[in-house]
Structure formats: C-alpha cells, structure tokens
Design a protein around this motif. Structure first.
Motif, PDB file in Angstrom:
ATOM      1  N   SER A 141       0.689  -0.964   0.080  1.00  0.00           N
ATOM      2  CA  SER A 141       0.037  -0.088   0.033  1.00  0.00           C
ATOM      3  C   SER A 141       0.922   1.292   0.093  1.00  0.00           C
ATOM      4  O   SER A 141       1.987   1.178   0.655  1.00  0.00           O
ATOM      5  N   PHE A 142       0.634   2.231  -0.767  1.00  0.00           N
ATOM      6  CA  PHE A 142       1.440   3.406  -1.201  1.00  0.00           C
ATOM      7  C   PHE A 142       1.038   4.527  -0.385  1.00  0.00           C
ATOM      8  O   PHE A 142      -0.202   5.072  -0.964  1.00  0.00           O
ATOM      9  N   PRO A 143       1.404   5.116   0.756  1.00  0.00           N
ATOM     10  CA  PRO A 143       0.795   6.064   1.479  1.00  0.00           C
ATOM     11  C   PRO A 143       0.681   7.220   0.903  1.00  0.00           C
ATOM     12  O   PRO A 143       1.915   7.833   0.147  1.00  0.00           O
ATOM     13  N   SER A 144       0.030   8.258   1.029  1.00  0.00           N
ATOM     14  CA  SER A 144       0.093   9.680   0.562  1.00  0.00           C
ATOM     15  C   SER A 144       0.569  10.602   1.746  1.00  0.00           C
ATOM     16  O   SER A 144       0.871   9.996   2.674  1.00  0.00           O
ATOM     17  N   VAL A 204      -4.035  -1.266   2.871  1.00  0.00           N
ATOM     18  CA  VAL A 204      -4.634  -0.365   3.722  1.00  0.00           C
ATOM     19  C   VAL A 204      -5.731   0.308   3.035  1.00  0.00           C
ATOM     20  O   VAL A 204      -5.296   0.885   2.053  1.00  0.00           O
ATOM     21  N   LYS A 205      -6.824   0.327   3.388  1.00  0.00           N
ATOM     22  CA  LYS A 205      -8.091   1.008   2.746  1.00  0.00           C
ATOM     23  C   LYS A 205      -7.942   2.487   2.370  1.00  0.00           C
ATOM     24  O   LYS A 205      -8.284   3.015   1.114  1.00  0.00           O
ATOM     25  N   GLU A 206      -7.330   3.357   3.137  1.00  0.00           N
ATOM     26  CA  GLU A 206      -7.176   4.714   3.137  1.00  0.00           C
ATOM     27  C   GLU A 206      -5.884   4.988   2.163  1.00  0.00           C
ATOM     28  O   GLU A 206      -5.952   6.391   1.998  1.00  0.00           O
ATOM     29  N   PHE A 207      -5.132   4.249   1.702  1.00  0.00           N
ATOM     30  CA  PHE A 207      -3.998   4.588   0.713  1.00  0.00           C
ATOM     31  C   PHE A 207      -4.421   4.714  -0.669  1.00  0.00           C
ATOM     32  O   PHE A 207      -5.440   3.894  -0.844  1.00  0.00           O
ATOM     33  N   PRO A 208      -3.899   5.647  -1.410  1.00  0.00           N
ATOM     34  CA  PRO A 208      -4.486   5.751  -2.769  1.00  0.00           C
ATOM     35  C   PRO A 208      -4.210   4.741  -3.704  1.00  0.00           C
ATOM     36  O   PRO A 208      -5.222   4.344  -4.813  1.00  0.00           O
ATOM     37  N   MET A 209      -3.368   3.989  -3.544  1.00  0.00           N
ATOM     38  CA  MET A 209      -2.875   2.763  -4.562  1.00  0.00           C
ATOM     39  C   MET A 209      -2.353   1.759  -3.871  1.00  0.00           C
ATOM     40  O   MET A 209      -1.482   1.561  -2.944  1.00  0.00           O
ATOM     41  N   ILE A 210      -2.372   0.494  -4.417  1.00  0.00           N
ATOM     42  CA  ILE A 210      -1.956  -0.957  -3.869  1.00  0.00           C
ATOM     43  C   ILE A 210      -1.623  -1.913  -4.974  1.00  0.00           C
ATOM     44  O   ILE A 210      -2.351  -1.832  -5.967  1.00  0.00           O
ATOM     45  N   LEU A 211      -0.946  -2.742  -4.690  1.00  0.00           N
ATOM     46  CA  LEU A 211      -0.601  -4.048  -5.320  1.00  0.00           C
ATOM     47  C   LEU A 211      -0.837  -5.249  -4.562  1.00  0.00           C
ATOM     48  O   LEU A 211      -0.692  -5.239  -3.363  1.00  0.00           O
ATOM     49  N   GLU A 212      -1.385  -6.293  -5.155  1.00  0.00           N
ATOM     50  CA  GLU A 212      -1.671  -7.622  -4.520  1.00  0.00           C
ATOM     51  C   GLU A 212      -0.516  -8.666  -5.020  1.00  0.00           C
ATOM     52  O   GLU A 212      -0.561  -8.576  -6.399  1.00  0.00           O
ATOM     53  N   CYS A 213       0.085  -9.211  -4.354  1.00  0.00           N
ATOM     54  CA  CYS A 213       1.340  -9.818  -4.827  1.00  0.00           C
ATOM     55  C   CYS A 213       1.319 -11.546  -4.173  1.00  0.00           C
ATOM     56  O   CYS A 213       0.960 -11.479  -3.172  1.00  0.00           O
ATOM     57  N   VAL A 220       0.056  10.758 -10.267  1.00  0.00           N
ATOM     58  CA  VAL A 220       1.150  10.982  -9.230  1.00  0.00           C
ATOM     59  C   VAL A 220       0.736  12.219  -8.563  1.00  0.00           C
ATOM     60  O   VAL A 220       1.066  12.353  -7.252  1.00  0.00           O
ATOM     61  N   LYS A 221       0.399  13.276  -9.101  1.00  0.00           N
ATOM     62  CA  LYS A 221      -0.045  14.544  -8.454  1.00  0.00           C
ATOM     63  C   LYS A 221      -1.156  14.401  -7.397  1.00  0.00           C
ATOM     64  O   LYS A 221      -1.288  14.971  -6.564  1.00  0.00           O
ATOM     65  N   LYS A 222      -2.098  13.550  -8.041  1.00  0.00           N
ATOM     66  CA  LYS A 222      -3.259  13.160  -7.002  1.00  0.00           C
ATOM     67  C   LYS A 222      -2.885  12.052  -5.752  1.00  0.00           C
ATOM     68  O   LYS A 222      -3.298  12.324  -4.822  1.00  0.00           O
ATOM     69  N   MET A 223      -2.019  11.281  -6.223  1.00  0.00           N
ATOM     70  CA  MET A 223      -1.475  10.136  -5.109  1.00  0.00           C
ATOM     71  C   MET A 223      -0.741  10.924  -3.977  1.00  0.00           C
ATOM     72  O   MET A 223      -0.959  10.334  -2.895  1.00  0.00           O
ATOM     73  N   LYS A 224      -0.111  12.084  -4.522  1.00  0.00           N
ATOM     74  CA  LYS A 224       0.823  12.547  -3.247  1.00  0.00           C
ATOM     75  C   LYS A 224       1.781  11.853  -2.745  1.00  0.00           C
ATOM     76  O   LYS A 224       1.660  11.704  -1.364  1.00  0.00           O
ATOM     77  N   PRO A 225       2.498  10.830  -3.202  1.00  0.00           N
ATOM     78  CA  PRO A 225       3.299  10.054  -2.722  1.00  0.00           C
ATOM     79  C   PRO A 225       4.399  10.662  -1.984  1.00  0.00           C
ATOM     80  O   PRO A 225       4.814  11.696  -2.129  1.00  0.00           O
ATOM     81  N   ILE A 226       5.088   9.779  -1.289  1.00  0.00           N
ATOM     82  CA  ILE A 226       6.308  10.221  -0.446  1.00  0.00           C
ATOM     83  C   ILE A 226       7.375   9.439  -0.699  1.00  0.00           C
ATOM     84  O   ILE A 226       7.379   8.114  -1.028  1.00  0.00           O
ATOM     85  N   LYS A 258       8.177  15.305  -0.030  1.00  0.00           N
ATOM     86  CA  LYS A 258       7.096  15.201  -1.111  1.00  0.00           C
ATOM     87  C   LYS A 258       7.691  14.932  -2.453  1.00  0.00           C
ATOM     88  O   LYS A 258       8.968  15.040  -2.496  1.00  0.00           O
ATOM     89  N   VAL A 259       7.070  14.493  -3.241  1.00  0.00           N
ATOM     90  CA  VAL A 259       7.366  14.522  -4.595  1.00  0.00           C
ATOM     91  C   VAL A 259       7.061  15.745  -5.503  1.00  0.00           C
ATOM     92  O   VAL A 259       5.814  16.264  -5.086  1.00  0.00           O
ATOM     93  N   GLY A 260       7.874  16.316  -6.266  1.00  0.00           N
ATOM     94  CA  GLY A 260       7.553  17.585  -6.781  1.00  0.00           C
ATOM     95  C   GLY A 260       7.033  17.750  -7.917  1.00  0.00           C
ATOM     96  O   GLY A 260       6.196  16.962  -8.629  1.00  0.00           O
ATOM     97  N   GLU A 261       7.330  18.730  -8.830  1.00  0.00           N
ATOM     98  CA  GLU A 261       6.789  18.949 -10.137  1.00  0.00           C
ATOM     99  C   GLU A 261       7.182  18.144 -11.264  1.00  0.00           C
ATOM    100  O   GLU A 261       8.733  17.868 -11.146  1.00  0.00           O
ATOM    101  N   PRO A 262       6.501  17.785 -12.373  1.00  0.00           N
ATOM    102  CA  PRO A 262       6.998  17.299 -13.332  1.00  0.00           C
ATOM    103  C   PRO A 262       8.170  17.959 -14.071  1.00  0.00           C
ATOM    104  O   PRO A 262       7.779  19.422 -14.213  1.00  0.00           O
ATOM    105  N   ILE A 263       9.071  17.561 -14.632  1.00  0.00           N
ATOM    106  CA  ILE A 263      10.004  18.284 -15.403  1.00  0.00           C
ATOM    107  C   ILE A 263      10.294  17.801 -16.813  1.00  0.00           C
ATOM    108  O   ILE A 263      11.497  18.395 -17.350  1.00  0.00           O
ATOM    109  N   GLY A 264       9.585  16.716 -17.189  1.00  0.00           N
ATOM    110  CA  GLY A 264       9.989  16.365 -18.693  1.00  0.00           C
ATOM    111  C   GLY A 264       9.091  15.153 -18.788  1.00  0.00           C
ATOM    112  O   GLY A 264       8.971  14.173 -18.036  1.00  0.00           O
ATOM    113  N   LYS A 265       8.684  14.628 -20.041  1.00  0.00           N
ATOM    114  CA  LYS A 265       7.923  13.574 -20.598  1.00  0.00           C
ATOM    115  C   LYS A 265       9.143  12.218 -21.022  1.00  0.00           C
ATOM    116  O   LYS A 265      10.457  12.720 -21.682  1.00  0.00           O
ATOM    117  N   SER A 266       9.116  11.086 -20.405  1.00  0.00           N
ATOM    118  CA  SER A 266       9.852  10.012 -20.476  1.00  0.00           C
ATOM    119  C   SER A 266       9.789   9.699 -22.003  1.00  0.00           C
ATOM    120  O   SER A 266       8.656   9.697 -22.467  1.00  0.00           O
TER     121      SER A 266
END
Lengths: 196, 196
Positions: B68-71, B110-119, B155-161, B172-180
């Motif tokens: 579970s990836f916390p915001s 964790v229900k409250e976290f924005p994204m998860i993986l099941e493995c 990623v801007k909505k998930m607000k990962p750390i 925090k994770v900041g601003e985008p600076i280029g397309k991959s």
C-alpha cells in the motif's frame, strides 16, 4: 478501489544510470527504473535488465557496474540514456558527459552526476523478461558540493529526479515533511492521549 | 568525488507499506525502504526484509503480500509502521486505519491509501542480513479519485512520499520536469545542430 490489472504500477520509480564497459572496454550507460537497495549487510543494490540490452551482456562479462544518480539538470541526458543503445551510439560522446574509470570495480561512472555507487555482481536472478543483477556496494561517492555539515549527501543539494511511470513524466523531489524514526512516535502519543 | 564508504546510499528510496496476515490471521503492516519493481513480464515486485521482522515469518507462511502506497497525509502512520513490531502491537488499531482483505491474495491492504499492489511470492533470495521476497503482481488497484482522464493513477493526485535516507527525512514528490522517452530526443537534435 478500482482494479487496474496486473501492472508494475508504483507512484514513483528510480531514475538510475548504470555504467558498464563492453568487451572492447568502451564505456556505456543505460537508465533503469527497475532498481533498489536489497540488503544492508553486505550493502547490496540490484538492477533488473532485459537480455536484449547492451548492458546485460556487459554485466555478464565484466561482473561489475556503477550507478550514477542524475540531478534535475541532467533529466534530458538521463532520458536519452534509456532511449538509445550503446551498441549503436557512444552515449558519453553525444551528451558530452565524462566517463570516469572506477578505481575499485571494472566499470565507469558519470563524473558530472552528484552521487554514485560502485558495485560488484554477486548474484544473478532469472525472473522472466528481466534478469536481476545484485551487486555488492564496494563504495559510495559524492561530489563535495552536495555534502551537508555532517558530511552526508544532502538530498536538497543533489536535486534527484524520480519517474512517475503512470504519467510517463520525470518529477523533482520536493520538500521534507517529517523526520524518519521520529514523526511516527506521535501516533502512540495521540493514541495514549485519546485513551486517557 | 569524496569516498563515503560501502553504504546503501541512494538519493531517495520507496516508502512502501507491506501488508500480511500472521499465523492467527491478524493483519499486519510494516514500512520498507528496500523495495522495487524487478520484472515487467510477469510483473514482479520485491521487498527485502530482515529475518527478525514479524512480516518475514508471515511471508514465509502465507506466501502473499500487498503493498500500500501512503500519501503525504499518512506520513506519520507510515513512519510508525516502521518503528513498532506487529508482534506486540495491532498497528491498524493504534492508527485507526482499515485493513481490507484482498480477494486475490492471502493478505490485507490499507483502505485509506491511494494505490495498492496484490502479490504472490514466487521467489525467495537469500542475500545477507536481508532476504528478498519477489512477488508476482496479481493486480494493482487505485482509489477512483486519484485516476486521471485516461484512468491512470495520477502521481500529483496520489501525493506519494519518498525517503531521503542520508538526511533521515521523508520528502514530498515535486513538479514534473519532462516527459519520458521524449525529452531525451533533444540530445540527438542538439548534437546534430552542433555538428552542422
């Protein structure tokens, strides 16, 4: 929660530049997102590579690699290192970056990047499309200018980048929002206050 | 470059919360920094754990985990999950977060976290102090509110750390600076312009 399928989705990934020599001793670099620290003692890091990459063959032959961590100002070069192959192109020459031969392992690193790791391959794990190369970290090095008053690499000075793979964008690293092994203690305090 | 010794120094690491059930079926969570994607096909992710952790035993027994990836708003809880042991404490209860039983693997997220993986664990690699558990990603899931117009996790909505381990801080994770796979193409253009 909305199901998104069996995908390699994480909010951010590393943007790490793997340095190797080829069979003729030519320095090559490749950017990877599949990498991470995997052991504290001995200190180990892995990178996962497709067999089709030029770096894969170099690693099998030389059993050594470096990781150079790009700063924001080298985001273009980092992306470029992941687009073209060292089979066809001398990536140091086209980017005008400087390969430095490691004194400790048989691999080159990028002089202009703020921090690097020098590694010897100790384990190779076949997984599927990607093969994991686990390297023991023989040394870590940083440019003097990115060290803080404790002689530790300062993340604000290194200005690292991460990859937001679900948005296909590189991102800056932002502001600190808490000390580790510290801010979490408030949870216990809040709990006991609430219980009183 | 200044030598800093054989250390696990990277500019940032993941802050990932690993969910497992113990032998009595009690949900547990533990925060790890040693983790990453290690294969695209099948999609695989690893976490490295010390044998002393409660999660290590749970993983050996259940052969399943979630990430579970916390915001940003859960930075305290994420730190707390790495400070205390599930042997002694019900971490869901103390943080008032909600364990959700995965339909696909034998582990809670964790229900409250924005994204998860099941493995599901498909490989266990002994390295040293840490053991690497490689899991095949059976599904990825995100809260509807963090999806963008393409139904991709934003990623801007998930607000990962991320963790700046050399400064012992969460960031925090900041601003985008280029397309991959795009911004790097400028390198070739600049080169050919220069050559003309």
């Amino acid at each position: 929660m909305i199901s998104l399928g069996a995908n390699t989705f994480t909010p951010t990934t590393p943007v790490w530049v793997v340095g190797t020599y080829d069979h003729e001793g030519r320095p090559n670099v490749m950017t990877v997102a599949w990498g991470g620290i995997c052991c504290s003692k001995p200190p180990c890091v892995y990178v996962s590579l497709r067999k089709a990459t030029y770096t894969y063959g170099n690693l099998l032959e030389r059993k050594a690699f470096t990781i150079s961590f790009p700063s924001e100002e080298y985001v273009k070069e980092a992306d470029y290192f992941g687009i073209v192959s060292g089979r066809d192109i001398d990536k140091f020459s086209t980017t005008k970056l400087t390969p430095v031969k490691s004194d400790l392992v048989d691999a080159p690193y990028v002089k202009e990047f703020p921090m690097i790791l020098e590694c010897r391959v100790i384990k190779i794990v076949e997984i599927g499309l990607h093969t994991e190369f686990i390297g023991e970290i023989i040394d870590s090095k940083a440019q003097e200018g990115v060290l803080d008053e404790n002689k530790m690499p300062d993340v604000k000075k290194m200005k690292p980048i991460v990859w937001g793979l679900t948005n296909m964008s590189y991102l800056k690293v932002g502001e600190p929002i808490g000390k580790s092994f510290s801010i979490g203690k408030q949870v216990a305090v809040e709990k006991s206050t609430h219980d009183n």
